[in-house]
Design a protein around this motif. Sequence first.
Motif, mmCIF file in Angstrom:
data_model
loop_
_atom_site.group_PDB
_atom_site.id
_atom_site.type_symbol
_atom_site.label_atom_id
_atom_site.label_comp_id
_atom_site.label_asym_id
_atom_site.label_seq_id
_atom_site.Cartn_x
_atom_site.Cartn_y
_atom_site.Cartn_z
ATOM 1 N N GLY A 86 0.834 -1.201 0.000
ATOM 2 C CA GLY A 86 0.000 0.000 0.000
ATOM 3 C C GLY A 86 0.865 1.246 0.000
ATOM 4 N N ALA A 87 1.900 1.251 0.843
ATOM 5 C CA ALA A 87 2.776 2.414 0.911
ATOM 6 C C ALA A 87 3.482 2.635 -0.420
ATOM 7 C CB ALA A 87 3.802 2.221 2.025
ATOM 8 N N GLY A 88 3.977 1.542 -1.010
ATOM 9 C CA GLY A 88 4.646 1.661 -2.306
ATOM 10 C C GLY A 88 3.702 2.233 -3.346
ATOM 11 N N SER A 89 2.473 1.734 -3.342
ATOM 12 C CA SER A 89 1.493 2.195 -4.311
ATOM 13 C C SER A 89 1.212 3.691 -4.153
ATOM 14 C CB SER A 89 0.210 1.390 -4.146
ATOM 15 O OG SER A 89 -0.831 1.962 -4.884
ATOM 16 N N GLN A 90 1.127 4.139 -2.886
ATOM 17 C CA GLN A 90 0.842 5.562 -2.648
ATOM 18 C C GLN A 90 1.944 6.462 -3.188
ATOM 19 O OE1 GLN A 90 0.045 6.388 1.444
ATOM 20 N NE2 GLN A 90 -1.987 5.480 1.401
ATOM 21 N N SER A 91 3.155 5.936 -3.262
ATOM 22 C CA SER A 91 4.256 6.789 -3.700
ATOM 23 C C SER A 91 4.263 6.974 -5.221
ATOM 24 C CB SER A 91 5.591 6.190 -3.261
ATOM 25 O OG SER A 91 6.006 5.210 -4.191
ATOM 26 N N LEU A 92 3.440 6.201 -5.949
ATOM 27 C CA LEU A 92 3.407 6.375 -7.404
ATOM 28 C C LEU A 92 2.570 7.600 -7.740
ATOM 29 C CD1 LEU A 92 2.904 2.675 -8.559
ATOM 30 C CD2 LEU A 92 5.025 3.970 -8.365
ATOM 31 N N ASP A 100 -3.045 -2.589 -24.356
ATOM 32 C CA ASP A 100 -3.869 -1.667 -23.563
ATOM 33 C C ASP A 100 -4.521 -2.391 -22.397
ATOM 34 O OD1 ASP A 100 -3.179 0.213 -25.294
ATOM 35 O OD2 ASP A 100 -5.185 0.643 -26.067
ATOM 36 N N ILE A 101 -5.054 -3.580 -22.665
ATOM 37 C CA ILE A 101 -5.778 -4.299 -21.612
ATOM 38 C C ILE A 101 -4.830 -4.652 -20.468
ATOM 39 C CG2 ILE A 101 -6.904 -6.500 -21.104
ATOM 40 C CD1 ILE A 101 -8.254 -6.257 -23.838
ATOM 41 N N ILE A 102 -3.606 -5.018 -20.800
ATOM 42 C CA ILE A 102 -2.630 -5.293 -19.737
ATOM 43 C C ILE A 102 -2.496 -4.065 -18.840
ATOM 44 C CG2 ILE A 102 -0.171 -5.684 -19.258
ATOM 45 C CD1 ILE A 102 -1.479 -8.183 -20.074
ATOM 46 N N TRP A 103 -2.414 -2.899 -19.462
ATOM 47 C CA TRP A 103 -2.281 -1.674 -18.670
ATOM 48 C C TRP A 103 -3.532 -1.435 -17.809
ATOM 49 C CZ3 TRP A 103 1.322 1.230 -16.839
ATOM 50 C CH2 TRP A 103 0.967 2.433 -16.231
ATOM 51 N N ILE A 104 -4.696 -1.774 -18.361
ATOM 52 C CA ILE A 104 -5.947 -1.571 -17.608
ATOM 53 C C ILE A 104 -5.906 -2.363 -16.304
ATOM 54 C CG2 ILE A 104 -8.455 -1.981 -17.673
ATOM 55 C CD1 ILE A 104 -7.551 0.364 -19.375
ATOM 56 N N TYR A 105 -5.168 -3.486 -16.300
ATOM 57 C CA TYR A 105 -5.001 -4.235 -15.044
ATOM 58 C C TYR A 105 -3.838 -3.697 -14.212
ATOM 59 C CZ TYR A 105 -8.434 -7.694 -16.399
ATOM 60 O OH TYR A 105 -9.605 -8.299 -16.739
ATOM 61 N N LEU A 106 -2.771 -3.299 -14.882
ATOM 62 C CA LEU A 106 -1.604 -2.811 -14.131
ATOM 63 C C LEU A 106 -1.926 -1.538 -13.369
ATOM 64 C CD1 LEU A 106 1.388 -3.316 -16.615
ATOM 65 C CD2 LEU A 106 0.829 -4.618 -14.563
ATOM 66 N N PHE A 107 -2.684 -0.652 -13.998
ATOM 67 C CA PHE A 107 -2.930 0.656 -13.394
ATOM 68 C C PHE A 107 -3.581 0.541 -12.014
ATOM 69 C CE2 PHE A 107 -5.775 4.467 -13.120
ATOM 70 C CZ PHE A 107 -4.777 5.346 -12.727
ATOM 71 N N PRO A 108 -4.727 -0.121 -11.859
ATOM 72 C CA PRO A 108 -5.284 -0.221 -10.503
ATOM 73 C C PRO A 108 -4.404 -1.016 -9.547
ATOM 74 C CG PRO A 108 -6.575 -1.520 -12.048
ATOM 75 C CD PRO A 108 -5.611 -0.724 -12.861
ATOM 76 N N LEU A 109 -3.776 -2.123 -10.032
ATOM 77 C CA LEU A 109 -2.988 -2.947 -9.108
ATOM 78 C C LEU A 109 -1.769 -2.195 -8.583
ATOM 79 C CD1 LEU A 109 -3.020 -6.483 -10.753
ATOM 80 C CD2 LEU A 109 -4.218 -5.721 -8.721
ATOM 81 N N LEU A 110 -1.214 -1.337 -9.402
ATOM 82 C CA LEU A 110 0.009 -0.653 -8.972
ATOM 83 C C LEU A 110 -0.280 0.725 -8.380
ATOM 84 C CD1 LEU A 110 2.299 -1.661 -11.952
ATOM 85 C CD2 LEU A 110 2.428 -2.517 -9.615
#
Lengths: 235, 545
Positions: A67-73, A218-228
Amino acid sequence: MHNSPIATADQEAHQNPALLHHFATEEQQKDAASLGMWVFLATEIMFFGGMFCAYLVYRYWYFGDFGAGSQSLNVVLGGTNTAVLICSSLTVALAVRAAQLGQQKVIIICLILTMLLGLVFLGIKGVEYHDKFVEHHVPGPGFHFPGHVPGHPDIPINQHHAQIFFSLYFIMTGLHALHMIIGVGLFAFITYNAMRRRYGPDYYTPVEVAGLYWHFVDIIWIYLFPLLYLIDRSK
Amino acid sequence: MATAVLESGERETYLNKEYGIKSWLLTVDHKRIALLYLVSITFFFFIGGFFALLIRLELLTPAGDLVQADTYNKLFTMHGQVMVFFFLIPAVPAVLGNFLIPIMIGAKDLAFPRVNLLSWYLYIIGGALMLYTILNGGVDTGWTFYTPLSTEFLNTHVVTAGLAIFVAGFSSILTGLNFVVTTHRMRAPGMTWSRLPLFVWAHYATSIIQLLGTPVLAITLLLVVCERLFHLGIFNPALGGDPLLFQHLFWFYSHPAVYIMILPGMGIVSEIVCCFSRKRIFGYTAMALALLGIAVVGFLVWAHHMFVAGISLYAAMIFSLLSYFVAVPSAIKVFNWTSTMYKGSITYQTPMLYAFGFIGLFTMGGLTGLFLASLGIDVHVTDTYFVVAHFHYIMVGGMVMAYLGGMHFWWPKISGRMYPEGWGRLAALLVFVGFNLTFFPQFILGYMGMPRRYWDYSHSPEFQILNVLSTAGATVLAVGYVLPMIYFLWSMRYGKPAPDNPWNAAGLEWMVPSPPPTFNFEEQPVVTWEAYNYDEIKEEVPVAQ
Ligand SMILES: [Cu+2]
């Protein structure tokens, strides 16, 4: 010989210069190409699947540190990139449509727009990578990620666990970016052919197949964006 | 049938259409690419075999005296990596599958001829990296690359070995992709799914595994390489990573990889058994479904390699049960081959001898696989020679036997020449005897407790007699493998010219000339008969000279 093996089937006259020698009909050639791309995309899902699996395990284990890592993006840049990619999917779809209709100018414009949007995405990604580098968030000897777990001011971030988050972040987005670069290269080749008026209602398979590939990226990114970027944004 | 004639009066074939290095290195003809693969995999087979012989020589005596301990680690590592990734995986699909699938389904070529050539180049790039690794001192992780040993503790060429296998993996993926699309889209009119030779079904099932498994291995090895270069910690417990995650990802590919090796072999054996029994295959549909069944269930059993690695007991029980399920389709195949032979008019040409060998040795390997799938016995024999013997029965006794059987069966078609039948039978016999002499003692050794990957067993000198037998067997086996290479090469010049159908066999590949013309068929064939219609073929297999 026990039965006459070779009877003659109706063969279509080879008129379309794009028809390769080993296909009987244009339809067969087109079907083969698009099936080939679909099968290839299935392998790509497995390729990224290994990383998603690793992500799943460590997000479960190291919930707070992730969670902390994600917040830093940078969610603004990430969000912008999501929008850019969705637009590029639209322009690709329009390019395929234009090819089907034989609108030569529109094909070229849409393909160039797609490549530009792809390059914008890569540029923004580069800015994000640069920021992470400056902040010492790149895994390795210089890695440093101070702070505490979100919602728990008393729990400091475990450097090792955070480093796993950023390792996955760089490898997943890095491989995604590599796919984008390959896609832009493909479209450059196809644009060159489109300028020589290779595509039209009779033959637009390369545009369509490359479009499929682009949608997949694009679809890969659609999953990467929320997860990261989005897993820990609630205030 | 009218065929093109060269100026010299010879019939034009894929072999004599063009000459020169360029005509081979830039070819997109599936038959020529198959030959490119044949030469390259044979090269790697003998490199891997050389390592195997050194291993066997070291184990001849209990003391570790021939090579250093570190060298021994490198020998078994590179034996495994070269044999698995550069011989066993590509061998049957890339050589025989490449050559035969388009002809068997009545097509002029694979769907993507240029991708086919690309896959060979990827194989060569991967192979060159592997050679570079070997020549620079090699790698000693074991073929399994287990972390954190491979990422933190070894000072050998793990990165180049990992990249070599990564690149070769994409060659395997592209071959599988080509076969799937070809089988779906390139079949001749009348060649329905239920008329496909089982050889094609087998490659279809294999391709599915290659397509869905190999990418997972690729990303896993990429993570290992990144981890080693940048010390990320993903698989390193000291940095919060999970070595079991590595094992899960690795075996997710590497268990099904065994079926990449064995399913094409099953396809070959089905063709040979029908031809030399003069009968239609018993239970065609069951045979085709069993191939797909093995491919699917094979994906659900990987953790049986991790029973002692610390996975949960309940997970282990489920994986144990699922591993038993693989025995069902495997047994269907063995029973149906046997039933096919029942009341057949059997002749004992070289390919059939290899098919017999395959059925027997595969059954042995499969049954001992059941031992290993049961939790209690597995704990006892994990990492012993029992495991080594088991998987060599499948991979060498099964797959290599089938490969050699197929090479003899289709050699007349590939080269246009007959191999010498007497020498062929002798080699088949040597391979069978040598194989059993090499690996049967290893079952006993393993059950007695000799661990694999040990370089010195001077504390247990009672193991020596079985090890001596095993080394003697390996020598016989080596002779059995070198012989076919010699007489195949000999036959290319001096062999009797092969007729189009030397075995009076069924199947489209026997209806085109030997060797076939570049586009296989002068006219588009239309199929009106079922596979293996031996009841309609009156001629027997010609008697060998
Ligand atoms: Cu297994």
